[in-house]
Each structure stands twice: as structure tokens, then as C-alpha cells.
Design an enzyme around this catalytic site. Structure first.
Site, PDB file in Angstrom:
ATOM      1  N   ALA A 140      36.723  59.511 -56.584  1.00  0.00           N
ATOM      2  CA  ALA A 140      36.973  59.181 -58.001  1.00  0.00           C
ATOM      3  C   ALA A 140      35.601  58.942 -58.628  1.00  0.00           C
ATOM      4  CB  ALA A 140      37.873  57.952 -58.100  1.00  0.00           C
ATOM      5  N   ALA A 148      33.778  59.983 -61.706  1.00  0.00           N
ATOM      6  CA  ALA A 148      33.220  59.869 -63.071  1.00  0.00           C
ATOM      7  C   ALA A 148      33.039  58.407 -63.476  1.00  0.00           C
ATOM      8  CB  ALA A 148      34.147  60.576 -64.057  1.00  0.00           C
ATOM      9  N   PRO A 149      31.991  58.095 -64.233  1.00  0.00           N
ATOM     10  CA  PRO A 149      30.987  59.000 -64.833  1.00  0.00           C
ATOM     11  C   PRO A 149      29.826  59.378 -63.910  1.00  0.00           C
ATOM     12  CG  PRO A 149      30.576  56.754 -65.547  1.00  0.00           C
ATOM     13  CD  PRO A 149      31.821  56.697 -64.692  1.00  0.00           C
ATOM     14  N   CYS A 153      36.487  47.375 -58.941  1.00  0.00           N
ATOM     15  CA  CYS A 153      35.865  46.369 -59.813  1.00  0.00           C
ATOM     16  C   CYS A 153      36.950  45.395 -60.269  1.00  0.00           C
ATOM     17  CB  CYS A 153      35.142  47.015 -60.987  1.00  0.00           C
ATOM     18  SG  CYS A 153      36.206  47.999 -62.039  1.00  0.00           S
TER      19      CYS A 153
END
Ligand SMILES: C[S@@+](CC[C@H](N)C(=O)[O-])C[C@H]1O[C@@H](n2cnc3c(N)ncnc32)[C@H](O)[C@@H]1O
Length: 314
Positions: A123, A125-126, A246
Site C-alpha cells: 500500500a 502511495a504517496p 498510523c
């Protein structure tokens, strides 16, 4: 900085209850403070284009004050400028540096990709961690940088190009499918999975917590397990993977890894706690091995983060 009283007023009650369920009151207070502070700007030098000593000279010449980071020579904490100020400099525009929170730099450091490795970034991006890993690999090897969202994948491609990354292929699609497409192919897998983002809440910005709900946490936890399974299948025996989010709750962190311990042939590896701001993983009602994971408590320089290092057994 807003007051703690204001934090309590603004945050969804269910979120506050969930924090108190998981952590002692003193830790919850720290988390509330972390959500109330404006973060200092932190950045990483892009070693594919530049080096830390040249960056330090450049910043001194431009009267930018900074602190070094004791666990990472390529990172700096900026003391007297915000991201917008830094973005005006040519060193930003030309990809010599990357603005990135310190916590976000930890998963690649723990994964330790080496020159020549085949790495999956499920996963991506960015691209904060893809660009960091490519730099750690000196642009030698291969990174499959996957992203499901087409618009975010464009941002990822832009950042890879700007930072001079030559070894990453962008795949646009569901990370859940990669395990079947690339069985036992990768030496290392980064599972920096989509999450509810409790670690990046700033109470002054309602958009950072408006979407939070227990239902969303449950939904994300199901997706995280699917991504874990896919990453596990794509990893070579004895290969290393890092699971990171996060967010702070147990459902999206320890409970995902606990489920993985029950279902796959894996072991958790220890992570050195290189800052006193890091806590051991929670183990109440779960496998004791989970204490080897780390949780970063948000403050002025760190976003809240969870990181777990895993090895696939032979
Ligand atoms: C935490 S962010 C990744 C941040 C990135 N690793 C970095 O360091 O810059 C999670 C990303 O997962 C993407 N995503 C969501 N669902 C996904 C899925 N099923 N497969 C792959 N990526 C997904 C989101 O669009 C988002 O870009």
C-alpha cells in the site's frame, strides 16, 4: 496548541473510550497532548541525489535551524520553518529531500531492504516509504509499489520520478491479489496498511478524525487481515515483513498480528526501542510475543504509529 479540555470536548466519545480501554490514564493524557500539538516539520535527505552534510550546509546558509535525530543520520527536525517554507527551496522542488514524519521513517528502517532485494510495498502511495527503501537499496534491486487508488497512484509515480527512483514498478490494484500473483517471490514485504489514522489526529483539524468510528475500525481490521494474508503468501520462506499502521487501537494492530500468529507459520522478531517515547505492544488477552512490537506515542515530532517485524518460518 489547544487545551486538553478542548481535546476531550472535540474527540468522538467512542474514540476516547477506546483509548482508555487500551491504555493507562497517563498514556491517554500523553496521546491527547500529542493530538493537541502542532507537529514540527521533519524531513529525510534523499541519498540517491544528495547527502546529509550538503543538506546541513544548505540549511545553515539559509538560516534554517534544525536538530539531528539520534537514531537516523539522514533525518532532521526543523525548528524554525514549516513545510510551506521548506517547499519553496530548490532542494525540495528537485527531490533532494523528502518531507516525512519521523514515525513514518521507522518501518523501512526495521525492514532493512538491501541492494538486490525484491521488495513488495503493498500500500505504497504517496511513496514516503517506497522512496526511502529505494534510497536504502541504492537503486539496486526491485520494488513492487502497489496502490489501489488511481489518483494516489499518480502521486506515487510523481514522487518516485522526482526522487530519482529507478527500481520501482507501480501496480494499480488491490493488494489482496498480490499473494496469488507472486507466490513466495519477495525477500521483504512492507505492509503499511490503510488504517483509521488515530496517530495522525490533530484536534485543530476536524478532517483528521471526522471519519473515525468503531464500525470503520472493524472494517479496516478485516481489510488489514486480507492484506496480511496476501503479503504472507508473496513472501519467500525465511523472508521478513513489517506490519505498520498510523493508528493506536488494538483491533488494527495487535489483534491483526495475534490472528496472523494463529493462522500462519510466522514468528515476531524483536525491535530495538531506540526512543523512550516507544512502548511495547499490548499483550492483555493476547499472545505474549506481541510485546516485541512497538507503539509510538504521538508528540511534537512523532505521529502515533505501530510497527511489528515478522519472519515467515521455513
Ligand atoms: C497508510 S497509506 C500508505 C502510505 C505509504 N505507505 C507511504 O508511506 O507513503 C495506505 C494506502 O493504502 C491504500 N489502500 C487502501 N486499500 C487498499 C488495498 N485494498 N490495496 C492496496 N492499497 C490500498 C490507500 O489508498 C492508501 O494510499
Amino acid at each position: 496548541m489547544v487545551s486538553i479540555k478542548e481535546v476531550r470536548k472535540r474527540l468522538p466519545q467512542e474514540l476516547q473510550d477506546s483509548l482508555y480501554e487500551n491504555f493507562e490514564p497517563g498514556i491517554v493524557d500523553k496521546i491527547f497532548y500529542g493530538m493537541a500539538y502542532e507537529k514540527l516539520t521533519t524531513l529525510r535527505v534523499n541519498t540517491l541525489k544528495y547527502d546529509i552534510l550538503s543538506l546541513i550546509n544548505f540549511l545553515k546558509e539559509n538560516n534554517i535551524k534544525f536538530d539531528r535525530v539520534k537514531w537516523y543520520r539522514d533525518a532532521l527536525i526543523i525548528k524554525n520553518a514549516d513545510e510551506r517554507d521548506i517547499e519553496k527551496f530548490s532542494i525540495y522542488k528537485e527531490g533532494y529531500i523528502y518531507l516525512q514524519n519521523l514515525s513514518s521513517m521507522i518501518p523501512p528502517l526495521i525492514l532493512e531492504p538491501k541492494e538486490g532485494d525484491k521488495v513488495l510495498d503493498i500500500a505504497a502511495a504517496p511513496g514516503s516509504k517506497t522512496t526511502q527503501m529505494a534510497a536504502m537499496m541504492n537503486n539496486k534491486g526491485f520494488i513492487l509499489a502497489n496502490e489501489v487508488d488511481k489518483i494516489r497512484a499518480e502521486r506515487l509515480k510523481y514522487n518516485l520520478n522526482l526522487q530519482g527512483v529507478k527500481i520501482a514498478e507501480v501496480r494499480i490494484g488491490k493488494g489482496e491479489k498480490i499473494g496469488e500473483e507472486y507466490p513466495e517471490y519477495f525477500d521483504r514485504v512492507l505492509l503499511d496498511v490503510p488504517c483509521s489514522g488515530e496517530g495522525i489526529i490533530n484536534v485543530s483539524e476536524p478532517k483528521t478524525y471526522r471519519g473515525w468510528s468503531l464500525k470503520e475500525v472493524e472494517k479496516l481490521s478485516r481489510l488489514q487481515k486480507k492484506l496480511f494474508e496476501s503479503g504472507y503468501k508473496a513472501l519467500k520462506p525465511n523472508g521478513i515483513m513489517v506490519y505498520s499502521t498510523c493508528t493506536l487501537n488494538k483491533k488494527e494492530n495487535e489483534e491483526v498480528i495475534n490472528w496472523a500468529l494463529d493462522n500462519f507459520n510466522i514468528k515476531i522478531l524483536s525491535i530495538e526501542k531506540f526512543d523512550s517515547n516507544f512502548l511495547n505492544g499490548l499483550t492483555k488477552g493476547l499472545n505474549e510475543e506481541l510485546k516485541k512490537c512497538i507503539r509510538v506515542i504521538p508528540n511534537q515530532i512523532y505521529e502515533g504509529f505501530f510497527v511489528c517485524k515478522i519472519q515467515k518460518k521455513d
